[in-house]
Design an enzyme around this catalytic site. Sequence first.
Site, PDB file in Angstrom:
ATOM      1  N   ASP A 160       0.847  -1.193   0.000  1.00  0.00           N
ATOM      2  CA  ASP A 160       0.000   0.000   0.000  1.00  0.00           C
ATOM      3  C   ASP A 160       0.882   1.242   0.000  1.00  0.00           C
ATOM      4  O   ASP A 160       2.019   1.182  -0.468  1.00  0.00           O
ATOM      5  CB  ASP A 160      -0.950  -0.028   1.204  1.00  0.00           C
ATOM      6  CG  ASP A 160      -2.322   0.548   0.886  1.00  0.00           C
ATOM      7  OD1 ASP A 160      -2.381   1.732   0.515  1.00  0.00           O
ATOM      8  OD2 ASP A 160      -3.324  -0.176   0.996  1.00  0.00           O
ATOM      9  N   HIS A 235      -3.970   6.372   2.707  1.00  0.00           N
ATOM     10  CA  HIS A 235      -4.609   5.116   2.323  1.00  0.00           C
ATOM     11  C   HIS A 235      -4.003   3.911   3.044  1.00  0.00           C
ATOM     12  O   HIS A 235      -4.713   3.045   3.557  1.00  0.00           O
ATOM     13  CB  HIS A 235      -4.479   4.967   0.806  1.00  0.00           C
ATOM     14  CG  HIS A 235      -5.279   3.878   0.186  1.00  0.00           C
ATOM     15  ND1 HIS A 235      -4.801   2.594   0.035  1.00  0.00           N
ATOM     16  CD2 HIS A 235      -6.519   3.876  -0.346  1.00  0.00           C
ATOM     17  CE1 HIS A 235      -5.716   1.867  -0.571  1.00  0.00           C
ATOM     18  NE2 HIS A 235      -6.775   2.615  -0.822  1.00  0.00           N
ATOM     19  N   SER A 597     -11.133  -0.910  -1.415  1.00  0.00           N
ATOM     20  CA  SER A 597      -9.878  -0.810  -0.646  1.00  0.00           C
ATOM     21  C   SER A 597     -10.115  -1.030   0.843  1.00  0.00           C
ATOM     22  O   SER A 597      -9.241  -1.527   1.553  1.00  0.00           O
ATOM     23  CB  SER A 597      -9.261   0.581  -0.806  1.00  0.00           C
ATOM     24  OG  SER A 597      -8.556   0.696  -1.999  1.00  0.00           O
TER      25      SER A 597
END
Length: 816
Positions: A160, A235, A597
């Site tokens: 990620d 994220h 996600s």
Amino acid sequence: MAMGCKVVVFFALFFTVSAEIYIVTMEGDPIISYKGGVNGFEATAVESDEKIDTTSELVTSYARHLERKHDMLLGMLFEEGSYKKLYSYKHLINGFAAHLSPSQAEVLRRAPGVKHLSRDWKVRKLTTHTPQFLGLPTDVWPTGGGYDRAGEDIVIGFIDSGIFPHHPSFASHQTAVPYGPHPSYRGKCEDDPHTKVSFCNGKIIGAQHFAEAAKAAGAFNPNVDFASPMDGDGHGSHTAAIAAGNNGIPVRMHGYEFGKASGMAPRARIAVYKALYRLFGGFVSDVVAAIDMAVHDGVDILSLSVGPNSPPATTKTTFLNPFDATLLGAVKAGVFVAQAAGNGGPFPKTLVSYSPWITTVAAAIDDRRYKNHLTLGNGKMLAGIGLSPSTRPHRSYKMVSANDVLLGSSGVRYNPSDCQKPEVLNKKLVEGNILLCGYSFNFVAGSASIKKVAETAKHLGAAGFVLVVENVSPGTKFDPVPSCIPGILITDVSKSMDLIDYYNVTTSRDWTGRVKEFKAEGSIGDGLEPILHKSAPEVALFSARGPNTKDFSFQDADLLKPDILAPGSLIWSAWSENGTDEANYVGEGFALISGTSMAAPHIAGIAALVKQKHPQWSPAAIKSALMTTSTVMDRAGRPLQAQQYSDTETVTLVKATPFDYGSGHVSPSSALDPGLVFDAGYEDYLGFLCTTPGIDAHEIRNFTNTPCNYKMKHPSNFNSPSIAISHLVRTQTVTRRVTNVAEEEETYTITSRMEPSIAIDVSPPAMTLRAGASRSFLVTLTVRSVTGAYSFGEVTLKGSRGHKVSLPVVALGHKR
């Protein structure tokens, strides 16, 4: 001297533009499948579902041998300095990534020992209350010793955007029992280049970053992207905390606590492999290097909230490319892989995760909704969204439009109705009133944010703000955003028109249009408390849909995808204070965001709990346990529904199908004790590839270093906990094999149902399995009528000791 500098810069730019990144696979086995045969190097191959022992001298010497071969080939073909090798891949595939000119790539493509060469392609991110919604605190964590033992010694690897290590969700001091050394993980920990402090703390057990391809492509900016595992996006921190964040972390913003956040497996360790970046996403060669290293280091689970921007141009099939082949190697090494399905919904064939060895996760809306309302002076109540406190009770405030409170001609350079710049608005006219702002395209593009509207209103002393949506494109998604002052977003255009009409009628103006007196009044309700809905879960509008495709001509595959549904809408989780991915959460410690996600790390964390209870289970067994015990009913006992567009392009709810949710919504407590599993290993995955029409056996060998076997006869016979036949002519029988993983013998009755256009039959109707025993059963599907649409059904195995597993069936009937 100055001229010399200019010439150097010119040539550097010329080289960057003309060169590209290529991923090359070579003849010869990688470590995971090398069975000997090279003089001086003994076998390193592992059995299916077995970890690589990277401390072994056999492994390290063979790894050095492969890397030398990569370097020798490049050195023989090209002059030093004319190319740059970025990575050597040794563990899961045998190959390398290099920065080359197109002409060099053509030379390399024809070189002896090169099996496949593909130009690198980009990937992108596929962008709390859910532990309670899933029943973890009451039904799952107690079985493993409580939340402070949930996921003990399981390592989850995150490919990620990195991690913000200072967040309380990742603090080692938050735990009652200190983290000791891990018994088998071997990953590295990079230091922060500025503070020289390690990114690891016991909870975070590994932290590395991969950016060689990004740098070679000229996309990497160290000021924004950070040449370290630091999360410059948000994220990566969000996904890591969903799966494995500490339990009971207060979610505080703007002086209000929105609840307590927890990961699915709060005791699991976090291993960070940063390969995604803020502005450009990432490159497959960096991602492949990260996966290869994660498996080398000994992770148990991989969480991938990442998918391709577009199909790779040089591969014919969705299942065979360097990315999926590397993940096949990871699964062979015993690593469970969860990948986000993609955010291209609600349209069919929008998945970006295809292969049977990957668990593909769709996104659900859980039972929590945030709503608010604006009450006008004429008594009309307008619904909207806004995570904010109310204006003072039993009191109305004058409303002023941003366009009516401009300072001189300052609006010429800016769009004043966006309310992004307090300096262009008259504080004397705004103070104590509700500021009306317009939701323009700038909010969609990211150049304007609701957070900035709230800051503008607060700076001007407003009592609150209203954002008005006057026109909207189909598919525009509005999420509630926390606000430091009362605020609301009116998303329904007809309600916005009601507000505008009321404002215009009550506001008196002179002959030039200037306001003489503001008379419109309103009050903003309390939007801080969620409303719990029994209709949950529902498939989110954005969640990618099946059918699965086997090639980039979008021909249907004989494999159902997505595999499973998990929460992915409006998920509270950790955020990086450096994060710039969401304008509304810049500088914040938490964010409320949506995407598949967010769904994938839910499954990664729950898989960690299953792995903790059943450490010997294969990735396929864990996947089976999750899928076969999932539910296709909502909290009210009705069939799952999916968000979809109506004929008028408004969002509506329709009956969901397996192409929306796979096997159903995850049910963690049932997954810990499924009774039966549909197991599969490396040879089964190869059998699926070899029997899929249109896949060349030579291409399979290029990526797997293994000759084809055709014992499976048809890809629908792959032992998946689902059945998909994309081209059913007359009658077809498929085989499934189950293993009793319970501790006692159990008798199962097998039943089936199917929509009328396809007949279904199962044999035998019942079977008894001793503990540990395996048995096969047959499912026969027959075309009754050709409708041009898929038919859906289910096979259910119900045990005498209370176990129950179900597998979805999808089939498309053809005349020939």
